[in-house]
Design a protein around this motif. Sequence first.
Motif, PDB file in Angstrom:
ATOM      1  N   GLN A   1       0.825  -1.206   0.000  1.00  0.00           N
ATOM      2  CA  GLN A   1       0.000   0.000   0.000  1.00  0.00           C
ATOM      3  C   GLN A   1       0.859   1.257   0.000  1.00  0.00           C
ATOM      4  O   GLN A   1       0.504   2.262  -0.630  1.00  0.00           O
TER       5      GLN A   1
ATOM      6  N   VAL B   1       1.829   1.931  -3.486  1.00  0.00           N
ATOM      7  CA  VAL B   1       0.674   2.488  -4.209  1.00  0.00           C
ATOM      8  C   VAL B   1       0.538   3.977  -3.924  1.00  0.00           C
ATOM      9  O   VAL B   1       0.289   4.787  -4.827  1.00  0.00           O
ATOM     10  N   THR B   2       0.718   4.355  -2.664  1.00  0.00           N
ATOM     11  CA  THR B   2       0.604   5.768  -2.286  1.00  0.00           C
ATOM     12  C   THR B   2       1.600   6.627  -3.053  1.00  0.00           C
ATOM     13  O   THR B   2       1.235   7.667  -3.632  1.00  0.00           O
ATOM     14  N   TYR B   3       2.861   6.198  -3.102  1.00  0.00           N
ATOM     15  CA  TYR B   3       3.866   6.999  -3.803  1.00  0.00           C
ATOM     16  C   TYR B   3       3.705   6.908  -5.314  1.00  0.00           C
ATOM     17  O   TYR B   3       4.036   7.866  -6.034  1.00  0.00           O
TER      18      TYR B   3
ATOM     19  N   GLN C   1       0.803   6.814  -6.797  1.00  0.00           N
ATOM     20  CA  GLN C   1      -0.272   7.773  -7.081  1.00  0.00           C
ATOM     21  C   GLN C   1       0.241   9.209  -7.038  1.00  0.00           C
ATOM     22  O   GLN C   1      -0.129  10.035  -7.886  1.00  0.00           O
TER      23      GLN C   1
ATOM     24  N   GLU D   1       2.199   9.790 -10.249  1.00  0.00           N
ATOM     25  CA  GLU D   1       1.308   9.983 -11.388  1.00  0.00           C
ATOM     26  C   GLU D   1       0.626  11.346 -11.330  1.00  0.00           C
ATOM     27  O   GLU D   1       0.431  12.001 -12.365  1.00  0.00           O
ATOM     28  N   GLN D   2       0.282  11.788 -10.134  1.00  0.00           N
ATOM     29  CA  GLN D   2      -0.324  13.109  -9.984  1.00  0.00           C
ATOM     30  C   GLN D   2       0.659  14.202 -10.393  1.00  0.00           C
ATOM     31  O   GLN D   2       0.282  15.171 -11.086  1.00  0.00           O
TER      32      GLN D   2
END
Length: 291
Positions: free
Chosen positions: A87, A90-92, A94, A97-98
Amino acid sequence: MRGLGVHDHVCWCFDTRAEFRARAAEFLADGLRAGQRVLYIAGGEPGALAAELRQVRGWDDALTSGAAGVASVEGTYTARAVVDPAQQVVTYAQLTEQALAEGFRGLRLAADATSLVRTADQVEAFARYEHLVDSYMASAPLSALCAYDRTELGQARIEQIACMHPIANSGAAAFRVHAGGRPGCAATVSGNVDAASVKLWTHALRWARPRPDSDDRLVLDAAGLEFISHRGLLELAEYARQRGGSVVLHDGPSSAARLTEVLGLSGVRVDPVRRRPRDGLRRAPDSERTR
């Protein structure tokens, strides 16, 4: 801490908060010049954290525009938290990608993660996370300076975390197990696996969990592996055997080839050696990263 690329993953062990701030400032300033969004994570209130890097040219403007940000470790993680490795990646991912969607060339972060590796459970989870995020960084424009306070953690714990990074400051770890990115290799191993470090070597393999390929071969890029003891080879062979495969040390040291013959390790093969120069920062060769 200058001159690193958009995929680099560094472990930096420090002795004072001032040293950490100085290295983080260099690392994040490079990121701003490269057009990356940068993030500073440490202990303290966000306002105080923002003030800590005012020596970085254009820092206040970067904070205003969103090119730079700060986050408090205490506000991001609960006390004595054990991270969820997958997880956290996934956080990093995201956030990366942002940053790309908003026109930046990627994300670069400098984090004091000392408080996240104080217990054995924390170390096991965070070491696994460091390997998973290194795999993500091999092909994504995320770079990170992971910092740990040596005076709080002690050398043994520092080694447990540093060995999961492709780059670390001198003396942080005898060997490293990391993602690399060389085609056909499940992971990259470098440094020295001697009698003193073989126990940590066993843990590092379990944290990284490299997998055999479709031919049941666990292929490791060993171009940066300078030495591996007979116990290190035995542990590696046992790891591969438990997962139903054999081991190939690609570009491994000639001493390892001789040891496999002496020990009769039919499940271990050492491919021809092609040595690469190493520097004091223990840097992964560029060819190990997919650009």
